[in-house]
Design a protein around this motif. Structure first.
Motif, PDB file in Angstrom:
ATOM      1  N   GLY A  11       0.814  -1.215   0.000  1.00 14.59           N
ATOM      2  CA  GLY A  11       0.000   0.000   0.000  1.00 14.59           C
ATOM      3  C   GLY A  11       0.842   1.257   0.000  1.00 14.59           C
ATOM      4  O   GLY A  11       0.533   2.232  -0.690  1.00 14.59           O
ATOM      5  N   LEU A  12       1.950   1.248   0.760  1.00 12.59           N
ATOM      6  CA  LEU A  12       2.845   2.402   0.775  1.00 12.59           C
ATOM      7  C   LEU A  12       3.397   2.694  -0.616  1.00 12.59           C
ATOM      8  O   LEU A  12       3.434   3.842  -1.067  1.00 12.59           O
ATOM      9  CB  LEU A  12       3.997   2.157   1.756  1.00 12.59           C
ATOM     10  CG  LEU A  12       3.693   2.176   3.257  1.00 12.59           C
ATOM     11  CD1 LEU A  12       4.971   1.898   4.034  1.00 12.59           C
ATOM     12  CD2 LEU A  12       3.088   3.498   3.663  1.00 12.59           C
ATOM     13  N   LYS A  13       3.851   1.645  -1.301  1.00 16.21           N
ATOM     14  CA  LYS A  13       4.420   1.831  -2.641  1.00 16.21           C
ATOM     15  C   LYS A  13       3.382   2.383  -3.612  1.00 16.21           C
ATOM     16  O   LYS A  13       3.675   3.268  -4.420  1.00 16.21           O
ATOM     17  CB  LYS A  13       4.970   0.497  -3.149  1.00 16.21           C
ATOM     18  CG  LYS A  13       6.197  -0.007  -2.401  1.00 16.21           C
ATOM     19  CD  LYS A  13       6.678  -1.331  -2.978  1.00 16.21           C
ATOM     20  CE  LYS A  13       7.930  -1.828  -2.270  1.00 16.21           C
ATOM     21  NZ  LYS A  13       8.382  -3.141  -2.806  1.00 16.21           N
ATOM     22  N   ASN A  14       2.159   1.859  -3.524  1.00 18.69           N
ATOM     23  CA  ASN A  14       1.116   2.288  -4.458  1.00 18.69           C
ATOM     24  C   ASN A  14       0.713   3.738  -4.228  1.00 18.69           C
ATOM     25  O   ASN A  14       0.545   4.507  -5.177  1.00 18.69           O
ATOM     26  CB  ASN A  14      -0.101   1.377  -4.328  1.00 18.69           C
ATOM     27  CG  ASN A  14       0.193  -0.049  -4.746  1.00 18.69           C
ATOM     28  OD1 ASN A  14       1.117  -0.301  -5.505  1.00 18.69           O
ATOM     29  ND2 ASN A  14      -0.582  -0.993  -4.239  1.00 18.69           N
ATOM     30  N   GLN A 239      -2.568  10.849   0.880  1.00 18.12           N
ATOM     31  CA  GLN A 239      -1.818  11.060   2.119  1.00 18.12           C
ATOM     32  C   GLN A 239      -2.406  10.239   3.260  1.00 18.12           C
ATOM     33  O   GLN A 239      -1.673   9.583   4.013  1.00 18.12           O
ATOM     34  CB  GLN A 239      -1.817  12.537   2.486  1.00 18.12           C
ATOM     35  CG  GLN A 239      -1.010  12.853   3.743  1.00 18.12           C
ATOM     36  CD  GLN A 239      -1.066  14.336   4.084  1.00 18.12           C
ATOM     37  OE1 GLN A 239      -1.776  15.099   3.451  1.00 18.12           O
ATOM     38  NE2 GLN A 239      -0.317  14.736   5.082  1.00 18.12           N
ATOM     39  N   ARG A 240      -3.714  10.243   3.382  1.00 13.40           N
ATOM     40  CA  ARG A 240      -4.360   9.467   4.435  1.00 13.40           C
ATOM     41  C   ARG A 240      -4.185   7.971   4.189  1.00 13.40           C
ATOM     42  O   ARG A 240      -3.984   7.199   5.140  1.00 13.40           O
ATOM     43  CB  ARG A 240      -5.841   9.825   4.517  1.00 13.40           C
ATOM     44  CG  ARG A 240      -6.107  11.245   4.972  1.00 13.40           C
ATOM     45  CD  ARG A 240      -5.655  11.464   6.408  1.00 13.40           C
ATOM     46  NE  ARG A 240      -5.826  12.860   6.807  1.00 13.40           N
ATOM     47  CZ  ARG A 240      -4.863  13.735   6.919  1.00 13.40           C
ATOM     48  NH1 ARG A 240      -3.612  13.367   6.651  1.00 13.40           N
ATOM     49  NH2 ARG A 240      -5.091  14.976   7.285  1.00 13.40           N
ATOM     50  N   THR A 246       1.072   2.948   6.946  1.00 13.98           N
ATOM     51  CA  THR A 246       2.168   2.988   7.915  1.00 13.98           C
ATOM     52  C   THR A 246       1.702   2.489   9.276  1.00 13.98           C
ATOM     53  O   THR A 246       2.460   1.855  10.015  1.00 13.98           O
ATOM     54  CB  THR A 246       2.741   4.404   8.058  1.00 13.98           C
ATOM     55  OG1 THR A 246       1.701   5.296   8.505  1.00 13.98           O
ATOM     56  CG2 THR A 246       3.297   4.904   6.748  1.00 13.98           C
ATOM     57  N   ARG A 247       0.430   2.760   9.609  1.00 16.89           N
ATOM     58  CA  ARG A 247      -0.108   2.278  10.874  1.00 16.89           C
ATOM     59  C   ARG A 247      -0.225   0.750  10.880  1.00 16.89           C
ATOM     60  O   ARG A 247      -0.014   0.106  11.927  1.00 16.89           O
ATOM     61  CB  ARG A 247      -1.470   2.930  11.139  1.00 16.89           C
ATOM     62  CG  ARG A 247      -2.085   2.581  12.492  1.00 16.89           C
ATOM     63  CD  ARG A 247      -1.164   2.968  13.629  1.00 16.89           C
ATOM     64  NE  ARG A 247      -0.823   4.381  13.613  1.00 16.89           N
ATOM     65  CZ  ARG A 247      -1.565   5.338  14.188  1.00 16.89           C
ATOM     66  NH1 ARG A 247      -2.670   5.001  14.823  1.00 16.89           N
ATOM     67  NH2 ARG A 247      -1.181   6.589  14.145  1.00 16.89           N
ATOM     68  N   ILE A 248      -0.551   0.177   9.719  1.00 17.86           N
ATOM     69  CA  ILE A 248      -0.596  -1.283   9.621  1.00 17.86           C
ATOM     70  C   ILE A 248       0.781  -1.869   9.922  1.00 17.86           C
ATOM     71  O   ILE A 248       0.921  -2.846  10.676  1.00 17.86           O
ATOM     72  CB  ILE A 248      -1.071  -1.712   8.217  1.00 17.86           C
ATOM     73  CG1 ILE A 248      -2.537  -1.356   8.015  1.00 17.86           C
ATOM     74  CG2 ILE A 248      -0.866  -3.214   7.999  1.00 17.86           C
ATOM     75  CD1 ILE A 248      -3.026  -1.614   6.603  1.00 17.86           C
ATOM     76  N   SER A 252       1.775  -4.205  13.106  1.00 19.10           N
ATOM     77  CA  SER A 252       2.363  -5.524  12.875  1.00 19.10           C
ATOM     78  C   SER A 252       3.696  -5.657  13.596  1.00 19.10           C
ATOM     79  O   SER A 252       4.017  -6.714  14.156  1.00 19.10           O
ATOM     80  CB  SER A 252       2.560  -5.755  11.371  1.00 19.10           C
ATOM     81  OG  SER A 252       1.324  -5.722  10.682  1.00 19.10           O
ATOM     82  N   ASP A 253       4.461  -4.567  13.615  1.00 17.60           N
ATOM     83  CA  ASP A 253       5.744  -4.579  14.312  1.00 17.60           C
ATOM     84  C   ASP A 253       5.539  -4.753  15.822  1.00 17.60           C
ATOM     85  O   ASP A 253       6.296  -5.482  16.485  1.00 17.60           O
ATOM     86  CB  ASP A 253       6.495  -3.285  14.022  1.00 17.60           C
ATOM     87  CG  ASP A 253       7.808  -3.193  14.790  1.00 17.60           C
ATOM     88  OD1 ASP A 253       8.662  -4.073  14.593  1.00 17.60           O
ATOM     89  OD2 ASP A 253       7.953  -2.255  15.591  1.00 17.60           O
TER      90      ASP A 253
END
Length: 264
Positions: A11-14, A239-240, A246-248, A252-253
């Motif tokens: 998702g970040l890349k897209n 942006q959202r 990033t929250r995902i 996960s981390d």
């Protein structure tokens, strides 16, 4: 490792790609003849943990159990809607009201453009700002006899009507337009130019005002079809979306950290 983390990375890349396209659109908001881009997404392959089953006399059917593995880019489209025409009152500024493209040539290579800000070089050849030569309906360069030229005008059908120093009227050339079955399939080549691709179809060349190529409007230029309000809205959405992914990854981390801390 958790599948959710890799889904978040996709998702970040897209969304980064979407922001790249939006940034390019905004940068070209005042570029003559520019056609904006649009990014669409699709879901990636899903992992099937249990297949579907049919119903029996004693039990109904069940659906497949699948876990999605993120998203990917479906397409980056060129939106070829027409931009508004801006009045310039300059004879060699030409706007197209229709689906056609000007044909310009560099060497043996043909390019296509909607930006009609043309000029005459020192030999009277009609060129773009970068020196590409505008083509007529016969596939030849357009050259005016400057020594005998008193004035000229360009008609809606592309005819360049020239008045000589002796007062005679003549049609010096007819500007050609090209039409494509799939204009969205044209490839951007920089310098406000497009080039033919295997999916755009072959150019259908002829005079303006014929076969849906559109008519020419002298003294006007086509503006970019970028809508700033739409681009800023898409930027907020992207942006959202980036922040959500990033929250995902962060969540996960944290889960992985808890697993590591099980043994202390």
């Amino acid at each position: 490792m958790l599948r959710s983390m890799y889904s978040g990375i996709s998702g970040l890349k897209n969304f980064q790609t979407k922001l790249d396209v939006i940034g390019n659109n905004i940068a070209n908001v005042n570029t003559y003849g520019f056609k904006k881009g649009r990014v669409t997404f699709k879901d990636a392959i899903s992992q099937t943990t249990a297949g579907a089953s049919t119903s029996t006399d004693t039990r109904g059917g069940t659906n497949a159990v699948q876990v999605g593995l993120g998203s990917s880019i479906s397409s980056i489209d060129t939106v070829d809607t027409a931009g508004s025409l801006q009045n310039t009152s300059r004879t060699l500024d030409l706007g197209i009201q229709g689906d056609g493209y000007f044909i310009v040539k560099e060497g043996t290579n043909n390019y296509y453009t909607r930006a009609g800000n043309f000029y005459l070089d020192e030999e009277g050849v009609l060129v773009t700002g970068e020196g590409y030569k505008v083509q007529d309906i016969n596939g030849s360069d357009i050259q005016l006899n400057i020594a005998a030229l008193q004035s000229f005008s360009i008609a809606q059908n592309g005819d360049i009507n020239m008045v000589t120093t002796g007062g005679a009227n003549q049609v010096a050339a007819t500007i050609a337009l090209a039409k494509f079955s799939n204009p969205g399939g044209l490839e951007k080549a920089g310098n406000n130019l497009f080039q033919e691709s295997v999916n755009s179809g072959a150019p259908q060349i002829g005079a303006s005002g014929t076969d849906g190529r559109g008519t020419l409007s002298s003294g006007r230029l086509e503006m970019s079809n970028v809508d700033l309000s739409e681009e800023f809205t898409d930027m907020i959405v992207a942006q959202r979306g980036f922040q959500a992914n990033t929250r995902i990854i962060t969540t996960s981390d944290e889960i992985l950290q808890e697993l590591v801390n099980l043994k202390r």
